[in-house]
Design a protein around this motif. Structure first.
Motif, PDB file in Angstrom:
ATOM      1  N   PHE A  50       0.861  -1.184   0.000  1.00 56.09           N
ATOM      2  CA  PHE A  50       0.000   0.000   0.000  1.00 56.09           C
ATOM      3  C   PHE A  50       0.897   1.234   0.000  1.00 56.09           C
ATOM      4  O   PHE A  50       1.721   1.425   0.885  1.00 56.09           O
ATOM      5  N   VAL A  93     -10.442  -3.845   6.174  1.00 59.10           N
ATOM      6  CA  VAL A  93     -10.524  -3.035   4.973  1.00 59.10           C
ATOM      7  C   VAL A  93     -10.975  -1.623   5.343  1.00 59.10           C
ATOM      8  O   VAL A  93     -11.927  -1.442   6.110  1.00 59.10           O
ATOM      9  N   ASP A  94     -10.259  -0.601   4.811  1.00 61.19           N
ATOM     10  CA  ASP A  94     -10.550   0.815   5.030  1.00 61.19           C
ATOM     11  C   ASP A  94     -10.304   1.279   6.464  1.00 61.19           C
ATOM     12  O   ASP A  94     -10.786   2.329   6.873  1.00 61.19           O
ATOM     13  N   CYS A 102      -6.348   2.010   4.875  1.00 64.56           N
ATOM     14  CA  CYS A 102      -5.726   0.963   4.060  1.00 64.56           C
ATOM     15  C   CYS A 102      -6.804   0.236   3.268  1.00 64.56           C
ATOM     16  O   CYS A 102      -7.826  -0.166   3.834  1.00 64.56           O
ATOM     17  N   PRO A 103      -6.614   0.058   1.964  1.00 67.56           N
ATOM     18  CA  PRO A 103      -7.643  -0.593   1.159  1.00 67.56           C
ATOM     19  C   PRO A 103      -7.637  -2.111   1.272  1.00 67.56           C
ATOM     20  O   PRO A 103      -8.467  -2.761   0.649  1.00 67.56           O
ATOM     21  N   TYR A 104      -6.710  -2.680   2.031  1.00 61.28           N
ATOM     22  CA  TYR A 104      -6.597  -4.133   2.143  1.00 61.28           C
ATOM     23  C   TYR A 104      -6.852  -4.576   3.580  1.00 61.28           C
ATOM     24  O   TYR A 104      -6.564  -3.853   4.533  1.00 61.28           O
ATOM     25  N   THR A 143     -10.089  -6.461  -0.368  1.00 63.29           N
ATOM     26  CA  THR A 143      -9.653  -5.157  -0.847  1.00 63.29           C
ATOM     27  C   THR A 143     -10.849  -4.238  -0.946  1.00 63.29           C
ATOM     28  O   THR A 143     -11.993  -4.674  -0.965  1.00 63.29           O
ATOM     29  N   SER A 144     -10.554  -2.938  -1.001  1.00 58.00           N
ATOM     30  CA  SER A 144     -11.610  -1.933  -1.006  1.00 58.00           C
ATOM     31  C   SER A 144     -11.603  -1.156  -2.310  1.00 58.00           C
ATOM     32  O   SER A 144     -10.565  -0.931  -2.892  1.00 58.00           O
ATOM     33  N   ASN A 156     -12.792   1.911  -2.219  1.00 54.95           N
ATOM     34  CA  ASN A 156     -12.809   3.303  -1.810  1.00 54.95           C
ATOM     35  C   ASN A 156     -11.509   3.981  -2.217  1.00 54.95           C
ATOM     36  O   ASN A 156     -10.468   3.355  -2.322  1.00 54.95           O
ATOM     37  N   VAL A 157     -11.581   5.273  -2.421  1.00 51.71           N
ATOM     38  CA  VAL A 157     -10.431   5.990  -2.962  1.00 51.71           C
ATOM     39  C   VAL A 157     -10.174   7.251  -2.166  1.00 51.71           C
ATOM     40  O   VAL A 157     -11.056   7.809  -1.541  1.00 51.71           O
ATOM     41  N   THR A 204      -8.235   1.586  -5.625  1.00 45.32           N
ATOM     42  CA  THR A 204      -7.801   0.231  -5.303  1.00 45.32           C
ATOM     43  C   THR A 204      -8.548  -0.801  -6.108  1.00 45.32           C
ATOM     44  O   THR A 204      -8.424  -1.988  -5.878  1.00 45.32           O
TER      45      THR A 204
END
Length: 473
Positions: free
Chosen positions: A7, A34-35, A52-54, A115-116, A118-119, A125
């Motif tokens: 990440f 996630v997130d 964190c998207p993971y 995973t996410s 969201n941005v 991601t």
């Protein structure tokens, strides 16, 4: 088998290229969802919690608290699909080169669901897994792959690893050869602090243009200076920071952004200031009557904002910016009103969008919301940029007047001093009235003194007689 994903520090928007790590919210070995926010960073605009998207186990963190990272640099790696934390994971690791893209079938279902989408600004991601960079964990006691050099500076002697383009530009502006510097970052990466230290060393070691005195024989007495007692010699070029008790404070984060912007304003804008005292007694009485009628409370700043937008409608030259490349004055149709707010993190200028179309109640609510967000450090980059005119209420500091620096690239700023009882001639009689000093600092390229004076006089007339404002609405 767990899949290790890297990440990176995402694009935080508005041209921001780096951020300082303020506080890690997770440790190596922690399980993250996630997130989940994993680190708190400070940019030149605001404090931001980065999610964190993971989901998985944190296997490595990159950067210590207080260090700066460029956008795109690794923040941490996460083992996706791991059921428990790995044994004795390393606290610092460097990313290994990305392997060849794996077939789509090789991506496990668990990885897809961990995973996410969201941005943050400019960062997604949801890209295919084959485009994500995978990181192999180093074996215990083994070595890790070297970090790739970022932002190389090409020259005859080869590439030099530099942390960001800003560092390269800083070195170029001061005539430094990066090939002669030793970076303090990982694998010799040259950081901004390395360049700044080299600049300081160059300033303190600059040779004196004064010729050295001729040697004096040991038997000859030292000549006494004429006109006074002997003084202790001061080494030529001695650095002030070498003296005991001197503290050096890095110009970074909000303080650094303010320094850069004010320096640019003074360098680029030929500003001038005019000011006037005004009797604010009637304005204060009108505000008291409005708030006594019930409903949402109206702030004094909101009333000044309404007066300001009305004045800008009469004098649109001051709601503009200057494009020197095209040699044009760009007049702007909307008034996005900035206001200076002092916070624990320094001076920030939140922006009220479309202030010209808002009522006094709407302005009061937006001022209150943005001020609270500024104190909490949660203002977004979008809430701190795009202003076309700025209000500066320095009266809250108990001072009467000021000559503020224009908030580049705007063309003007209205300053409001404290409102205090003073002797004043009112209707031919000497009386004690509530008096305020108003000042207007303006870009002399967009208008002359007549326009600036007309704007300020209209503002003062509305302060002294609020009915003037009603006639022009």
């Amino acid at each position: 088998m767990a899949q290790v994903l890297e990440f990176k520090l995402p694009d935080l928007g508005e041209g921001l290229t780096e951020a300082e790590i303020v506080r890690w919210l997770v440790s190596v070995g922690d399980v993250v969802a996630v997130d989940q926010p994993v680190v708190e960073v400070e940019t030149a605009k605001a404090m931001v919690e980065v999610p964190c998207p993971y989901g998985g186990v944190v296997t490595a963190r990159f950067g210590e608290e207080g260090s700066e990272l460029p956008v795109g640099a690794p923040l941490l790696t996460v083992a996706v699909g791991a059921s428990e934390p790995a044994d004795s994971p390393p606290t610092t690791a460097a990313p290994a080169p990305a392997p060849a893209p794996a077939p789509a079938a090789a991506t496990s279902a668990s990885a897809r669901h961990e995973t996410s989408g969201n941005v943050l600004v400019g960062y997604g991601t949801g890209a295919p897994a084959a485009r994500r960079r995978r990181v192999r964990r180093a074996p215990l006691g083994g070595s890790v792959a070297p970090a790739p050099a970022r932002e190389p500076v090409n020259g005859a002697a080869g590439a030099v690893p530099v942390v960001s383009p800003l560092v390269r530009r800083l070195a170029r502006e001061h005539g430094l050869d990066l090939r002669e510097l030793t970076g303090s970052g990982r694998d010799g990466l040259i950081l901004r602090c390395d360049v700044e230290q080299a600049i300081n060393r160059g300033a303190t070691q600059e040779p004196s243009t004064v010729p050295a005195p001729a040697p004096v024989p040991a038997s000859a007495p030292a000549p006494a200076p004429a006109g006074g007692p002997a003084m202790s010699p001061t080494p030529v070029g001695a650095s002030a920071s070498a003296r005991p008790g001197v503290t050096r404070v890095p110009l970074r984060g909000v303080r650094g952004a303010v320094a850069d912007k004010l320096t640019r304003s003074r360098h680029d804008i030929p500003d001038a200031t005019c000011w006037v005292d005004a009797d604010a007694t009637e304005l204060m009485a009108a505000r008291t009557a409005m708030n006594a009628a019930g409903g949402a409370k109206i702030s004094l700043l909101a009333l000044m904002a309404r007066i300001c937008t009305a004045a800008l409608a009469r004098h649109p030259e001051l709601n503009s910016t200057v494009d020197m490349a095209a040699r044009e004055i760009v007049r702007l149709p909307e008034v996005h009103l900035g206001f200076a707010a002092q916070t624990d993190r320094g001076l920030v200028v939140p922006v009220v969008r479309d202030a010209h179309a808002r009522s006094a109640e709407s302005l009061s609510a937006e001022f209150a919301r943005l001020t609270e967000a500024g104190r909490a450090g949660t203002l977004t980059p979008g809430e701190l940029t795009g202003g076309t005119f700025t209000l500066n209420n320095y009266g809250v500091f108990g001072v009467d007047g000021s000559t503020p620096i224009i908030n580049h690239p705007e063309a003007a700023m209205l300053g409001i001093g404290r409102i205090v009882p003073k002797p004043w001639v009112h209707e031919g009689e000497l009386a004690v009235r509530q008096v305020v000093q108003l000042s207007l600092t303006f870009d002399h390229r967009v208008c002359d003194g007549g326009t600036a004076g007309g704007f300020l006089r209209y503002v003062a007339d509305c302060v002294e007689q609020p009915a003037v404002l009603l006639r022009t609405l």
